[in-house]
Design a protein around this motif. Structure first.
Motif, short mmCIF file in Angstrom:
data_model
loop_
_atom_site.label_atom_id
_atom_site.label_comp_id
_atom_site.label_asym_id
_atom_site.label_seq_id
_atom_site.Cartn_x
_atom_site.Cartn_y
_atom_site.Cartn_z
N PHE A 166 47.48 47.70 27.94
CA PHE A 166 48.29 48.93 28.00
C PHE A 166 47.65 50.03 27.15
CE2 PHE A 166 52.33 46.25 28.78
CZ PHE A 166 52.03 46.19 30.13
N TYR A 167 47.16 49.65 25.97
CA TYR A 167 46.53 50.62 25.08
C TYR A 167 45.32 51.28 25.76
CZ TYR A 167 44.10 52.51 21.01
OH TYR A 167 43.46 53.34 20.12
N HIS A 168 44.51 50.46 26.41
CA HIS A 168 43.34 51.00 27.11
C HIS A 168 43.75 51.92 28.26
CE1 HIS A 168 39.61 49.14 25.50
NE2 HIS A 168 40.46 48.28 24.97
N GLU A 169 44.81 51.54 28.96
CA GLU A 169 45.26 52.38 30.06
C GLU A 169 45.78 53.73 29.57
OE1 GLU A 169 45.11 52.19 33.26
OE2 GLU A 169 44.26 50.19 33.46
N LEU A 170 46.41 53.73 28.38
CA LEU A 170 46.96 54.97 27.87
C LEU A 170 45.91 55.91 27.30
CD1 LEU A 170 50.16 53.60 26.06
CD2 LEU A 170 50.10 55.05 28.09
N ARG A 225 38.65 53.19 34.73
CA ARG A 225 39.85 52.47 35.20
C ARG A 225 39.83 51.08 34.59
NH1 ARG A 225 39.35 53.14 41.58
NH2 ARG A 225 41.39 52.12 41.55
N PRO A 226 40.35 50.93 33.35
CA PRO A 226 40.22 49.67 32.61
C PRO A 226 40.79 48.45 33.33
CG PRO A 226 40.97 51.43 31.18
CD PRO A 226 41.01 51.97 32.58
N PHE A 227 42.00 48.56 33.87
CA PHE A 227 42.64 47.39 34.47
C PHE A 227 41.82 46.85 35.63
CE2 PHE A 227 45.48 45.50 37.64
CZ PHE A 227 45.98 44.45 36.89
N GLU A 228 41.43 47.75 36.57
CA GLU A 228 40.64 47.31 37.72
C GLU A 228 39.29 46.75 37.29
OE1 GLU A 228 42.27 50.06 37.50
OE2 GLU A 228 43.57 50.28 39.24
N SER A 229 38.71 47.34 36.25
CA SER A 229 37.40 46.87 35.76
C SER A 229 37.50 45.46 35.22
CB SER A 229 36.87 47.82 34.69
OG SER A 229 36.70 49.12 35.21
N ILE A 230 38.52 45.21 34.37
CA ILE A 230 38.68 43.89 33.77
C ILE A 230 39.03 42.86 34.85
CG2 ILE A 230 40.12 42.53 32.22
CD1 ILE A 230 40.35 45.01 30.46
N LEU A 231 39.89 43.24 35.78
CA LEU A 231 40.30 42.31 36.83
C LEU A 231 39.11 41.87 37.68
CD1 LEU A 231 42.74 40.90 38.13
CD2 LEU A 231 42.96 42.88 39.65
N ASN A 232 38.30 42.81 38.10
CA ASN A 232 37.13 42.47 38.92
C ASN A 232 36.06 41.75 38.11
OD1 ASN A 232 37.27 43.68 41.82
ND2 ASN A 232 38.20 45.22 40.50
#
Length: 332
Positions: free
Chosen positions: A248-252, A259-266
């Motif tokens: 959440f912190y990275h997204e904010l 795009r932190p979430f998509e990067s970490i997920l992939n």
């Protein structure tokens, strides 16, 4: 094909197909026996099987008839079992098959396989985990333990379901925990966080008590209980709240173009982390030289663990020590 794999395939078939295979097997048995006893009257196994089907169905065309006393005894046995097989026996077999399938879906049947993954807790996270494991390796056996779930069809999810409290030895024995390869304990999201963590710790203690060597991965919600989970025997503690808070912190506060979430997920889908001791040829080398060394092997060096301190992406001129642990990123 082992017994567990056969069961998974067999019980996913339609009931009519399963009954047909059972009837064919028994008729093949009697057809082979009569062929061996009277080879002149029944020249081939197929002729014997044809006679067995006709006799068992009480049709009796008379084109093949046993002539010897032994052959007629076999015929009597077939008649006594044949009618029941196509009527009473088939209905009994159908009832047992349905009951066993219901027991499987209701988590009452013990697991007999080995080197399986035991997953504790059924929720959206473990559901996706099961699907990911099945996509990666369809032969990997999985056992699910859950006390809140009343029914789970194998044809919907490729797991052997055990209904019960995972902190009880009897339930763990049902899951054949002694022969399992690893365990993942997911937190119960229906409970208050502290109580859910206590249940996870109790389950960890029970698993470790039944298998001293099995790797245990436990999910915890409160930081204060992480040490207790480790004391209970967890090898890896997954602090899901910490991970989500950091995400959440990275997204904010991330840079506008990232795009932190998509990067970490992939990243986690395509790559895996590994820790390895520093190769001898890299002793007294720089971090920059180590980067080049691992890149040549299609691996990406992310950082160093030194004296239990994590050094992520240090400067290129950092000297490497013999006791350093390298943090590597490589393809699955």
């Amino acid at each position: 094909m082992n017994l567990e794999a056969f069961k998974h395939i067999f019980y996913r078939m339609p009931i009519v197909v399963r009954l047909f295979l059972s009837v064919c097997l028994i008729m093949l048995f009697f057809g082979t026996i009569i062929h061996l006893i009277e080879p002149q009257q029944f020249p081939s196994v197929f002729d014997g099987v044809w006679w067995a089907f006709i006799t068992g169905a009480t049709v009796g065309y008379g084109d093949y008839v046993p002539l010897t006393a032994t052959g007629r005894v076999v015929g009597i046995l077939l008649i006594l079992s044949g009618g029941g097989m196509l009527t009473f026996y088939i209905t009994t077999l159908a009832a047992k098959t349905i009951n066993h399938e219901n027991d499987l879906s209701e988590g009452k049947v013990s697991y007999k396989g080995k080197q399986h993954i035991v997953v504790v807790g059924w929720n959206e996270r473990t559901k996706q985990l099961v699907e990911m494991i099945a996509d990666k390796d369809a032969n990997q056996e999985m056992v699910l333990i859950d006390r809140s779930l009343n029914k789970l069809q194998y044809r919907h999810y490729p797991v052997h379901f055990i209904h019960g409290d995972p902190s009880e030895d009897a339930v763990l024995v049902q899951a054949n925990i002694e022969e399992a390869a690893s365990v993942l304990i997911s937190t119960d999201i229906t409970l208050e966080e502290r109580k859910a963590d206590i249940n996870t710790i109790l389950t960890t203690l029970a698993v470790r008590g039944n298998n001293q060597d099995i790797p245990i991965n436990a999910e915890m919600l409160t930081i204060s209980q992480v040490e207790n989970a480790i004391r209970a025997g967890a090898d890896t503690v997954i602090s899901s709240n910490d991970f989500m808070s950091m995400l959440f912190y990275h997204e904010l506060f991330h840079k506008e173009s990232t795009r932190p979430f998509e990067s970490i997920l992939n990243l986690l889908k395509q790559q895996q982390f590994s820790h390895t001791k520093l190769p001898e040829e890299l002793e007294d080398s720089s971090y920059q030289e180590a980067l080049t060394f691992f890149l040549a092997n299609h691996e990406l060096l992310l950082g160093i663990i030194r004296d239990n301190k994590w050094m992520m992406n240090p400067s290129g001129d950092t000297k490497l020590d013999r006791d350093d642990t390298m943090i590597i990123l490589s393809a699955w």
